[in-house]
Write a protein that holds these residues in place. Structure first.
Motif, PDB file in Angstrom:
ATOM      1  N   TRP A  54       5.601  36.594 -74.788  1.00  0.00           N
ATOM      2  CA  TRP A  54       5.940  35.698 -75.624  1.00  0.00           C
ATOM      3  C   TRP A  54       7.619  35.292 -75.921  1.00  0.00           C
ATOM      4  CZ3 TRP A  54       9.371  37.224 -79.541  1.00  0.00           C
ATOM      5  CH2 TRP A  54       9.770  38.300 -79.451  1.00  0.00           C
ATOM      6  N   PRO A  55       8.202  36.042 -75.357  1.00  0.00           N
ATOM      7  CA  PRO A  55       9.866  35.768 -75.466  1.00  0.00           C
ATOM      8  C   PRO A  55      10.076  34.491 -74.765  1.00  0.00           C
ATOM      9  CG  PRO A  55       9.785  38.106 -75.078  1.00  0.00           C
ATOM     10  CD  PRO A  55       8.411  37.518 -74.969  1.00  0.00           C
ATOM     11  N   ALA A  56       9.363  34.196 -73.612  1.00  0.00           N
ATOM     12  CA  ALA A  56       9.483  33.108 -72.762  1.00  0.00           C
ATOM     13  C   ALA A  56       9.007  31.789 -73.611  1.00  0.00           C
ATOM     14  CB  ALA A  56       8.769  33.165 -71.647  1.00  0.00           C
ATOM     15  N   LEU A  57       8.062  31.912 -74.360  1.00  0.00           N
ATOM     16  CA  LEU A  57       7.420  30.739 -75.025  1.00  0.00           C
ATOM     17  C   LEU A  57       8.547  30.689 -76.323  1.00  0.00           C
ATOM     18  CD1 LEU A  57       5.289  28.853 -75.950  1.00  0.00           C
ATOM     19  CD2 LEU A  57       4.016  30.862 -77.149  1.00  0.00           C
ATOM     20  N   TRP A  58       8.987  31.590 -77.098  1.00  0.00           N
ATOM     21  CA  TRP A  58      10.273  31.219 -77.969  1.00  0.00           C
ATOM     22  C   TRP A  58      11.277  30.599 -77.509  1.00  0.00           C
ATOM     23  CZ3 TRP A  58      14.958  33.702 -78.115  1.00  0.00           C
ATOM     24  CH2 TRP A  58      15.590  33.301 -79.184  1.00  0.00           C
ATOM     25  N   TRP A  59      11.724  31.172 -76.278  1.00  0.00           N
ATOM     26  CA  TRP A  59      12.673  30.542 -75.754  1.00  0.00           C
ATOM     27  C   TRP A  59      12.828  29.158 -75.692  1.00  0.00           C
ATOM     28  CZ3 TRP A  59      17.910  32.295 -75.413  1.00  0.00           C
ATOM     29  CH2 TRP A  59      18.742  31.433 -74.364  1.00  0.00           C
ATOM     30  N   GLN A  64      13.379  24.894 -82.669  1.00  0.00           N
ATOM     31  CA  GLN A  64      12.587  24.487 -83.692  1.00  0.00           C
ATOM     32  C   GLN A  64      11.903  25.944 -84.484  1.00  0.00           C
ATOM     33  OE1 GLN A  64       8.758  22.777 -83.316  1.00  0.00           O
ATOM     34  NE2 GLN A  64       9.089  22.884 -81.162  1.00  0.00           N
ATOM     35  N   VAL A  65      11.886  27.071 -83.686  1.00  0.00           N
ATOM     36  CA  VAL A  65      11.318  28.335 -84.104  1.00  0.00           C
ATOM     37  C   VAL A  65      12.528  29.370 -84.116  1.00  0.00           C
ATOM     38  CG1 VAL A  65       9.734  30.181 -83.628  1.00  0.00           C
ATOM     39  CG2 VAL A  65       9.016  27.722 -82.898  1.00  0.00           C
ATOM     40  N   LYS A  66      13.187  29.238 -85.207  1.00  0.00           N
ATOM     41  CA  LYS A  66      14.290  30.099 -85.373  1.00  0.00           C
ATOM     42  C   LYS A  66      14.018  31.583 -85.637  1.00  0.00           C
ATOM     43  CE  LYS A  66      16.854  26.776 -85.785  1.00  0.00           C
ATOM     44  NZ  LYS A  66      17.896  26.138 -84.590  1.00  0.00           N
ATOM     45  N   ASN A  67      12.581  31.848 -86.194  1.00  0.00           N
ATOM     46  CA  ASN A  67      12.214  33.110 -86.454  1.00  0.00           C
ATOM     47  C   ASN A  67      10.827  33.296 -85.585  1.00  0.00           C
ATOM     48  OD1 ASN A  67      11.117  35.616 -86.936  1.00  0.00           O
ATOM     49  ND2 ASN A  67      11.085  35.404 -89.217  1.00  0.00           N
ATOM     50  N   PRO A  68      11.075  34.258 -84.318  1.00  0.00           N
ATOM     51  CA  PRO A  68       9.837  34.163 -83.605  1.00  0.00           C
ATOM     52  C   PRO A  68       8.460  34.789 -84.472  1.00  0.00           C
ATOM     53  CG  PRO A  68      11.690  35.345 -82.620  1.00  0.00           C
ATOM     54  CD  PRO A  68      12.230  34.913 -83.918  1.00  0.00           C
ATOM     55  N   SER A  69       8.827  35.367 -85.307  1.00  0.00           N
ATOM     56  CA  SER A  69       7.480  35.919 -86.430  1.00  0.00           C
ATOM     57  C   SER A  69       6.993  34.791 -87.179  1.00  0.00           C
ATOM     58  CB  SER A  69       8.132  37.111 -87.014  1.00  0.00           C
ATOM     59  OG  SER A  69       8.611  38.212 -86.319  1.00  0.00           O
ATOM     60  N   ARG A  91      15.736  40.915 -75.022  1.00  0.00           N
ATOM     61  CA  ARG A  91      16.745  41.361 -76.130  1.00  0.00           C
ATOM     62  C   ARG A  91      17.093  39.929 -77.231  1.00  0.00           C
ATOM     63  NH1 ARG A  91      18.886  43.901 -71.506  1.00  0.00           N
ATOM     64  NH2 ARG A  91      20.502  42.014 -71.158  1.00  0.00           N
ATOM     65  N   ALA A  92      17.163  38.897 -76.389  1.00  0.00           N
ATOM     66  CA  ALA A  92      17.642  37.722 -77.393  1.00  0.00           C
ATOM     67  C   ALA A  92      16.199  37.460 -78.126  1.00  0.00           C
ATOM     68  CB  ALA A  92      17.804  36.663 -76.435  1.00  0.00           C
ATOM     69  N   ALA A  93      15.341  37.327 -77.853  1.00  0.00           N
ATOM     70  CA  ALA A  93      13.903  37.328 -78.879  1.00  0.00           C
ATOM     71  C   ALA A  93      13.938  38.094 -79.766  1.00  0.00           C
ATOM     72  CB  ALA A  93      12.758  37.070 -77.872  1.00  0.00           C
ATOM     73  N   THR A  94      13.943  39.480 -79.365  1.00  0.00           N
ATOM     74  CA  THR A  94      13.906  40.549 -80.598  1.00  0.00           C
ATOM     75  C   THR A  94      15.048  40.457 -81.613  1.00  0.00           C
ATOM     76  OG1 THR A  94      13.060  42.146 -78.788  1.00  0.00           O
ATOM     77  CG2 THR A  94      13.774  43.240 -80.856  1.00  0.00           C
ATOM     78  N   ALA A  95      16.227  39.944 -81.094  1.00  0.00           N
ATOM     79  CA  ALA A  95      17.419  39.958 -82.043  1.00  0.00           C
ATOM     80  C   ALA A  95      17.227  38.638 -83.037  1.00  0.00           C
ATOM     81  CB  ALA A  95      18.735  39.677 -81.255  1.00  0.00           C
ATOM     82  N   ALA A  96      16.298  37.589 -82.527  1.00  0.00           N
ATOM     83  CA  ALA A  96      16.205  36.529 -83.542  1.00  0.00           C
ATOM     84  C   ALA A  96      15.204  36.801 -84.507  1.00  0.00           C
ATOM     85  CB  ALA A  96      15.759  35.634 -82.563  1.00  0.00           C
ATOM     86  N   ILE A  97      14.501  38.108 -84.430  1.00  0.00           N
ATOM     87  CA  ILE A  97      13.636  38.418 -85.815  1.00  0.00           C
ATOM     88  C   ILE A  97      14.443  38.931 -86.706  1.00  0.00           C
ATOM     89  CG2 ILE A  97      11.607  39.761 -86.336  1.00  0.00           C
ATOM     90  CD1 ILE A  97      10.631  39.988 -83.278  1.00  0.00           C
TER      91      ILE A  97
END
Length: 215
Positions: A54-59, A64-69, A91-97
């Motif tokens: 999922w981090p690749a999809l969020w990146w 437009q998706v500020k919060n991965p959750s 790490r970047a995706a987790t930090a965005a939550i």
């Protein structure tokens, strides 16, 4: 020796390329519309076979998706060609939550929907103290008797005064004492007090000029 026409060679190479990278060709051509109940993990599992991608999809959709959750139904996402995830991307995706905000301290107890209990009934007032023995009509007859005869309700000393309140024979009979006894000294204390009340009404407390002040 033989030769392959150029046009035929080009078509063969294109066919081989497409057959080797079917997912890349599919994802490059399509996006994804978020459905009710979707999460980035669920989409990654469907598109790449691994929910952990999922981090690749969020990146690819981070603008437009500020919060991965938090994704919304109907949102259009870009599907990256690959779901491969590097450690820095995790790490970047987790930090965005966003971190969960701590619950505010409760300063007051929660309101209850239960009906308020009826207030406890007020305690019954204490009963008024019973009048002292020998008291009647606001006069302490026992105190007057103690002064007049030493509290002897049968007093008959031959001095012309009888009973605890020292009635003369004329006063006793004049105020109805004869209905109880021929002499005050022979009547009960309550009968003597009943006659004394009549004397009080007719003559006032002065009928006992010295001891009346004690009552």
């Amino acid at each position: 020796m033989f030769s392959i026409p150029v046009a035929g060679l080009t078509k063969s190479l294109i066919a081989v390329t497409i057959s080797l990278h079917p997912a890349a060709a599919h994802h490059a051509a399509q996006g994804y519309t978020v459905q009710a109940g979707d999460t980035l993990s669920a989409i990654a599992a469907h598109e790449y076979g691994r929910a952990a991608d999922w981090p690749a999809l969020w990146w690819a959709n981070r603008h437009q998706v500020k919060n991965p959750s938090l994704i919304t139904e109907g949102q259009r996402l870009t599907l990256p060609a690959s779901g491969a995830v590097a450690p820095w991307l995790v790490r970047a995706a987790t930090a965005a939550i966003p971190a969960a905000a701590p619950a505010p301290p409760s300063s007051a107890p929660a309101a209850s929907n239960a009906p308020a209990a009826d207030p406890a009934p007020a305690p019954a007032p204490a009963p008024a103290p019973a009048p002292a023995a020998g008291s009647s009509g606001g006069v302490n007859w026992s105190a007057i008797a103690a002064c007049e005869s030493g509290g002897n309700w049968s007093a008959d000393t031959g001095n012309g005064f009888y009973g605890g309140l020292q009635f003369t024979q004329g006063t006793w009979l004049g105020y109805g004492g004869g209905q109880y006894a021929s002499s005050a000294s022979q009547a009960t204390p309550s009968e003597q007090i009943a006659v004394a009340q009549r004397v009080l009404a007719g003559q006032g407390i002065g009928a006992w000029p010295v001891c009346g002040a004690n009552g």
